[in-house]
Design a protein around this motif. Sequence first.
Motif, PDB file in Angstrom:
ATOM      1  N   GLY A   1      13.773  -3.861  60.070  1.00 37.80           N
ATOM      2  CA  GLY A   1      12.896  -2.757  59.185  1.00 37.80           C
ATOM      3  C   GLY A   1      11.474  -3.260  58.735  1.00 37.80           C
ATOM      4  N   LYS A   2      10.396  -2.625  58.670  1.00 40.17           N
ATOM      5  CA  LYS A   2       9.225  -3.055  58.112  1.00 40.17           C
ATOM      6  C   LYS A   2       8.795  -2.650  56.768  1.00 40.17           C
ATOM      7  N   ILE A   3       9.737  -1.867  55.985  1.00 41.49           N
ATOM      8  CA  ILE A   3       9.674  -1.623  54.551  1.00 41.49           C
ATOM      9  C   ILE A   3       9.546  -3.036  53.959  1.00 41.49           C
ATOM     10  N   ASP A   4      10.695  -3.866  54.422  1.00 42.52           N
ATOM     11  CA  ASP A   4      10.849  -5.327  53.611  1.00 42.52           C
ATOM     12  C   ASP A   4       9.562  -6.113  53.912  1.00 42.52           C
ATOM     13  N   GLU A   5       9.128  -6.132  55.085  1.00 45.34           N
ATOM     14  CA  GLU A   5       7.867  -6.813  55.359  1.00 45.34           C
ATOM     15  C   GLU A   5       6.661  -6.379  54.477  1.00 45.34           C
ATOM     16  N   LEU A   6       6.584  -5.074  54.331  1.00 43.24           N
ATOM     17  CA  LEU A   6       5.557  -4.449  53.461  1.00 43.24           C
ATOM     18  C   LEU A   6       5.778  -4.859  52.124  1.00 43.24           C
ATOM     19  N   PHE A   7       6.999  -4.665  51.427  1.00 39.23           N
ATOM     20  CA  PHE A   7       7.320  -4.933  50.192  1.00 39.23           C
ATOM     21  C   PHE A   7       7.043  -6.547  49.931  1.00 39.23           C
ATOM     22  N   LEU A   8       7.217  -7.080  50.585  1.00 39.51           N
ATOM     23  CA  LEU A   8       6.968  -8.814  50.510  1.00 39.51           C
ATOM     24  C   LEU A   8       5.453  -8.992  50.774  1.00 39.51           C
ATOM     25  N   SER A   9       4.616  -8.193  51.279  1.00 41.92           N
ATOM     26  CA  SER A   9       3.225  -8.445  51.238  1.00 41.92           C
ATOM     27  C   SER A   9       2.420  -8.103  50.105  1.00 41.92           C
ATOM     28  N   GLY A  10       3.240  -7.253  49.364  1.00 43.24           N
ATOM     29  CA  GLY A  10       2.678  -6.521  47.967  1.00 43.24           C
ATOM     30  C   GLY A  10       3.239  -7.225  46.656  1.00 43.24           C
ATOM     31  N   SER A  11       2.936  -6.432  45.579  1.00 50.71           N
ATOM     32  CA  SER A  11       3.193  -7.285  44.203  1.00 50.71           C
ATOM     33  C   SER A  11       4.615  -7.293  43.715  1.00 50.71           C
ATOM     34  N   GLN A  12       5.435  -6.731  44.562  1.00 51.90           N
ATOM     35  CA  GLN A  12       6.777  -6.960  44.433  1.00 51.90           C
ATOM     36  C   GLN A  12       7.264  -6.954  43.159  1.00 51.90           C
ATOM     37  N   GLU A  13       7.100  -5.536  42.571  1.00 52.50           N
ATOM     38  CA  GLU A  13       7.362  -4.974  41.294  1.00 52.50           C
ATOM     39  C   GLU A  13       8.667  -4.454  41.228  1.00 52.50           C
ATOM     40  N   GLU A  14       9.353  -4.741  40.383  1.00 54.14           N
ATOM     41  CA  GLU A  14      10.804  -4.092  40.268  1.00 54.14           C
ATOM     42  C   GLU A  14      10.918  -3.812  38.562  1.00 54.14           C
ATOM     43  N   TRP A  15      11.716  -2.761  38.620  1.00 54.71           N
ATOM     44  CA  TRP A  15      12.091  -2.026  37.601  1.00 54.71           C
ATOM     45  C   TRP A  15      13.132  -2.942  36.697  1.00 54.71           C
ATOM     46  N   CYS A  16      12.640  -3.450  35.743  1.00 56.29           N
ATOM     47  CA  CYS A  16      13.668  -4.461  35.063  1.00 56.29           C
ATOM     48  C   CYS A  16      14.181  -3.898  33.526  1.00 56.29           C
ATOM     49  N   LEU A  17      15.323  -4.124  33.181  1.00 59.43           N
ATOM     50  CA  LEU A  17      15.607  -3.844  31.869  1.00 59.43           C
ATOM     51  C   LEU A  17      15.964  -5.267  30.908  1.00 59.43           C
ATOM     52  N   PRO A  18      15.879  -5.059  29.848  1.00 64.54           N
ATOM     53  CA  PRO A  18      16.323  -6.330  28.939  1.00 64.54           C
ATOM     54  C   PRO A  18      17.769  -6.436  28.781  1.00 64.54           C
ATOM     55  N   CYS A  19      18.333  -7.524  28.643  1.00 62.89           N
ATOM     56  CA  CYS A  19      19.786  -7.890  28.209  1.00 62.89           C
ATOM     57  C   CYS A  19      19.722  -7.489  26.668  1.00 62.89           C
ATOM     58  N   PRO A  20      20.717  -6.636  26.324  1.00 66.51           N
ATOM     59  CA  PRO A  20      20.869  -6.431  24.878  1.00 66.51           C
ATOM     60  C   PRO A  20      21.051  -7.738  23.929  1.00 66.51           C
ATOM     61  N   ASN A  21      21.516  -8.733  24.636  1.00 61.94           N
ATOM     62  CA  ASN A  21      21.959  -9.877  23.952  1.00 61.94           C
ATOM     63  C   ASN A  21      20.706 -11.230  23.840  1.00 61.94           C
ATOM     64  N   CYS A  22      20.402 -11.289  25.104  1.00 63.92           N
ATOM     65  CA  CYS A  22      19.422 -12.444  25.283  1.00 63.92           C
ATOM     66  C   CYS A  22      17.992 -11.950  25.276  1.00 63.92           C
ATOM     67  N   CYS A  23      17.754 -10.655  25.768  1.00 60.36           N
ATOM     68  CA  CYS A  23      16.388 -10.032  25.941  1.00 60.36           C
ATOM     69  C   CYS A  23      15.785 -10.599  27.248  1.00 60.36           C
ATOM     70  N   GLU A  24      16.579 -11.191  27.988  1.00 60.23           N
ATOM     71  CA  GLU A  24      15.812 -11.616  29.168  1.00 60.23           C
ATOM     72  C   GLU A  24      15.888 -10.426  30.132  1.00 60.23           C
ATOM     73  N   TYR A  25      14.725 -10.232  30.888  1.00 60.89           N
ATOM     74  CA  TYR A  25      14.530  -8.753  31.831  1.00 60.89           C
ATOM     75  C   TYR A  25      15.089  -9.168  33.253  1.00 60.89           C
ATOM     76  N   HIS A  26      15.888  -8.152  33.676  1.00 60.57           N
ATOM     77  CA  HIS A  26      16.630  -8.474  34.846  1.00 60.57           C
ATOM     78  C   HIS A  26      16.440  -7.087  35.847  1.00 60.57           C
ATOM     79  N   TYR A  27      16.312  -7.064  36.924  1.00 65.67           N
ATOM     80  CA  TYR A  27      16.272  -6.014  37.795  1.00 65.67           C
ATOM     81  C   TYR A  27      17.971  -5.734  38.089  1.00 65.67           C
ATOM     82  N   ILE A  28      18.383  -4.593  37.909  1.00 67.43           N
ATOM     83  CA  ILE A  28      19.972  -4.384  38.072  1.00 67.43           C
ATOM     84  C   ILE A  28      20.288  -4.252  39.613  1.00 67.43           C
ATOM     85  N   GLU A  29      21.179  -5.039  39.928  1.00 63.31           N
ATOM     86  CA  GLU A  29      21.744  -4.856  41.380  1.00 63.31           C
ATOM     87  C   GLU A  29      22.991  -5.023  41.293  1.00 63.31           C
TER      88      GLU A  29
END
Length: 479
Positions: free
Chosen positions: A216-244
């Motif tokens: 697929g080409k969308i993977d290639e285009l995604f890697l060529s860009g800023s690679q932004e992910e919607w991340c949520l903070p852990c309620p315990n340690c406050c580190e941000y993670h992409y939920i997968e």
Amino acid sequence: MRQKAIELCAAIFLMFKPPEKIKVHEWADQNRTLYSDSSAEPGRWRTDRTPYMIAIHEAFTDPHTSHIYVKAGSQVGKTEFLNNCFGYIVCVEPGSIIWVQPTVETAQDFSKQRLDLFIEKTQVLKERISPEKSKSRGNTILKKSFIGGFLSLVGSNAPSPMRAKSVRYFFGDELDAWSESAGDEGDPVKLAEKRTVTFPNRKIVIVSTPKFKGKGKIDELFLSGSQEEWCLPCPNCCEYHYIEFQDIIFKYKKTNNGRSISFTVSDVHWRCKDCGFEFSETQMKHQQGKMIARNPDAFEKGIRSFRLNAFISPWLNWDSIILEFLEAGSDPLKLQVVWNTLFGEAFEDRGELDDEETMLARREEYPAELPNGALFLTCGVDTQDNRLEYEVVGYGHYGETWGIKRGFIMGDPADDDVWERLDEIIDKTYNFEDGKGLRISLTGVDSGGHRTKEVYKACLARYSKRVFAIKGKGGESIP
């Protein structure tokens, strides 16, 4: 007197200052209404219903951004984003648009089933775009004319419409379903992008659900860009993670009804990679998320890329996502649908390999000692009369493994020096790309052969490191 002059100048400046243009999502909030025949949630459009889409909408009016790539699963709003951009162009910044669909047939279906309904239900668009029956404006199923611009809907397999005119805006929908070549003209993405080169303020927007890994080409285009992910903070340690998916834990009950198998899902939680605490879907969806760029250098090039999956969708719950995964079982066609549309990831069928070249083509490169999917490490050691042979293996979800390190330690296993060199392998911290690391959790040493006593002695001395003597057992029907 001087102060009054300053105030007068400021008032004159504000009087003649051009009003600031609204943003795309603001236009949608002001003008769009969703109806029951096209939406599960009829009523006024609310961008805050999908807060992860705000940054993507804002990228469209960012003067420093020329390319926007969105890699996403279904039911997250990526097509509505394109609709909003189209409405904004018609009403705020008119210009010429090419909108590419996988085929001419899908372009026609999209126009009839989605775009025409969008125009009909949005008054400001209805006022600016003549109906198809108005031949004087040249409007058809695949062409919409409006003051200051036009829209041409085309299929990726038809080269002539894409090379006919220069355009300011280029939209690409479902890129990974496009034809590999537009007729005999070559790559349709490159061909269509050439149509925008004469516009310094061009916008190239491509969205797609990924299909197959490595193809697929969308993977290639995604890697060529800023690679932004919607991340949520852990309620315990406050580190941000992409939920997968690999961080989702759950319980389920399997029931065999004779002719069919059903599943009941329960206790679905997300587990934080940093602290190990677990949280429910409700707890995580109440967190204040933000976009985090993994490749911020791409901002300078004007290339923004985004990644989204169904775990953040307000229209899908985690139980239903996991249930669909379980029901797919080992069927590769069903699993592909889950991987593509829900997890927002390219699918890799790991069935039987055709040949050695196919196996080699599946090799992965990762810029560190450990791939991001590794959860723990083991070390296996084979004992020979003149050496130890070892391999460090990483393990991930659902049986996925990686060979991390393999080597030889030459010398007689009866000598302490050989085992001390093995300690360097066992005690080492193996690092991920972000600098965090794992140490080996368990080491098994073959105790067969001519050095059994020496192996027992060495393993006993390293019992606190979880180094154990093991022995294989062969024979018929014995794995």
